[in-house]
Design an enzyme around this catalytic site. Structure first.
Site, short mmCIF file in Angstrom:
data_model
loop_
_atom_site.label_atom_id
_atom_site.label_comp_id
_atom_site.label_asym_id
_atom_site.label_seq_id
_atom_site.Cartn_x
_atom_site.Cartn_y
_atom_site.Cartn_z
N ARG A 170 9.58 -29.73 -2.70
CA ARG A 170 10.32 -30.53 -1.72
C ARG A 170 11.80 -30.36 -2.05
NH1 ARG A 170 12.72 -32.64 -5.31
NH2 ARG A 170 13.64 -34.06 -3.81
N ASP B 215 19.77 -32.91 3.75
CA ASP B 215 18.75 -32.04 4.35
C ASP B 215 19.24 -31.32 5.59
OD1 ASP B 215 17.24 -34.26 2.81
OD2 ASP B 215 15.83 -32.59 3.03
N LYS C 121 17.91 -38.39 2.38
CA LYS C 121 16.81 -39.31 2.10
C LYS C 121 17.15 -40.74 2.53
CE LYS C 121 13.62 -38.45 0.84
NZ LYS C 121 12.52 -38.17 1.82
O1 MRU Z 1 11.63 -35.73 1.04
P1 MRU Z 1 12.34 -34.85 0.06
O2 MRU Z 1 12.02 -35.17 -1.36
O3 MRU Z 1 12.15 -33.38 0.38
O4 MRU Z 1 13.87 -35.19 0.29
C1 MRU Z 1 14.86 -34.56 -0.50
C2 MRU Z 1 16.22 -35.02 -0.22
O5 MRU Z 1 16.45 -35.89 0.59
C3 MRU Z 1 17.33 -34.31 -0.93
O6 MRU Z 1 18.41 -35.17 -1.17
C4 MRU Z 1 17.82 -33.15 -0.06
O7 MRU Z 1 16.75 -32.32 0.30
C5 MRU Z 1 18.85 -32.34 -0.73
S1 MRU Z 1 18.14 -31.36 -2.03
C6 MRU Z 1 19.34 -30.44 -2.75
#
Ligand code: MRU
Length: 364
Positions: free
Chosen positions: A53, A242, A253
């Site tokens: 992830r 993201d 997040k």
């Molecule tokens: O749901 P996830 O664990 O994939 O979410 C990850 C995040 O929100 C991170 O902050 C984002 O992907 C940036 S990773 C460098």
């Protein structure tokens, strides 16, 4: 980065030269185990079930998923099918679509017999490119930390949300790259780690990473950040993202937005660290246009922990019978973001700021 003194990355090509190794992040921090992906279907499942992830790592895994698909069947039909199946795994992180578009653009013009080798070569390049991008993000972010260290005694207190660490990328992390580089440069840092309910990427993954690298840190509940900022106990915030719009709105997040609001109210600088593949140049309104993943209510009603006997257990923490909702991301408007830390430097969170660093994106 290192685990027990040994260098690891969250994704690698196995010694057989075709299957793909990953760290199974659903098992951390209670067990450190790897998994082997030997088909596109296993890559799809690894992204969907969050064994991997984090936006950049999702993109890299999808690239290798395409390579695994081409190994099995390099026809035009399977190229299109694999693209679609991988694309549908998670909706918010733009790095997924970026990596898949890149792979398809390179593979489609080739003869089927050439596609497998080209796919593996490009997937490996995407991984190495991400490592270098994050190293550069770290170098730019390090200067922000150094500037604070130069004007105050004691450690620089940094707040971060979720896991934008090396586990979420191909190495270094985005939000953690400046932290690791500052720590390695001998600057005293201390990190407030938001636990990041419901999946606890902060308390499970970021805390594990920082502990393994020897970076002083403290896990806090997600609601503690505003209180700490009011008391002057946070010098700077670093988060990942993201998807960031061409105008600098930042999707990350769930809970990131509240931290940015609290940071603004307390005059705490709020920086977002991102590799350029996380910018969605086609979007201008983050709140209105970015698709927000809705995940299972069970992630809210249950938590995973370790029992006194060492067994990893899943426990219900919500009153039985109550429904739960689980939006997984939120959008922080550009006006609340102090700056965007990219591989090319720090930009104002605005269209002009981003185009200043990426002038090739200007349209006539
Ligand atoms: O749901 P996830 O664990 O994939 O979410 C990850 C995040 O929100 C991170 O902050 C984002 O992907 C940036 S990773 C460098």
């Amino acid at each position: 980065m290192k685990v027990d003194g040994k260098p690891w990355r969250p994704i690698w090509l196995e010694d057989d030269g075709w299957s793909v190794g990953i760290i199974d992040q659903t098992r951390l921090p209670f067990a450190f185990v790897s998994a082997r992906l030997s088909s596109e279907a296993e890559a799809v499942q690894a992204i969907r079930a969050m064994l991997v992830r984090g936006a950049p790592l999702i993109g890299a895994t999808a690239a290798y998923g395409m390579a695994l698909a081409m190994r099995a069947d390099a026809s035009d039909a399977n190229l299109a099918g694999a693209y679609q199946r991988l694309f549908e795994t998670r909706p918010t992180a733009i790095n997924l679509g970026w990596a898949l578009d890149d792979m398809r653009r390179r593979l489609a013009p080739l003869a089927p017999g050439e596609r497998e080798a080209a796919a593996y070569a490009r997937a490996a390049e995407i991984v190495e490119q991400d490592v270098e991008i994050n190293r550069r993000i770290g170098a730019h972010g390090l200067e922000l930390i150094r500037a604070i260290a130069d004007r105050k005694p004691g450690p620089v207190n940094i707040l971060t949300h979720c896991n934008a660490g090396w586990l979420a990328t191909c190495d270094w992390g985005t939000a953690t790259a400046p932290i690791y580089q500052a720590h390695d440069a001998g600057i005293a840092v201390h990190v407030w780690v938001d636990e990041t309910r419901p999946r606890n990427q902060g308390s499970h993954l970021t805390a594990w990473e920082l502990h393994n690298h020897g970076v002083p840190h403290t896990v806090i509940v997600d609601n503690a950040g505003g209180h700490l900022m009011q008391r002057g106990q946070v010098d700077i915030c670093f988060t990942g993202t993201d998807r960031t719009t061409a105008t600098g709105d930042v999707c990350n997040k769930i809970g990131t937005y509240l931290k940015a609001l609290a940071a603004r109210d307390n005059g705490v600088p709020f920086y977002v660290c991102l590799p350029s593949p996380t910018i969605d140049w086609s979007l201008r309104d983050g709140v209105g246009e970015i698709p927000i993943e809705e995940r299972s209510a069970a992630e809210v009603t249950e938590v995973t922990g370790i029992a006194p006997d060492g067994a990893v257990v899943r426990t219900r923490v919500v009153s039985p019978g109550s429904p739960a909702a689980n939006p997984a991301f939120d959008v922080t408007p550009a006006r609340l973001v102090t700056g965007l830390v990219t591989e090319r430097g720090v930009a104002e969170a605005s269209e002009a700021g981003l185009l200043g660093l990426f002038p090739e994106r200007k349209t006539a």
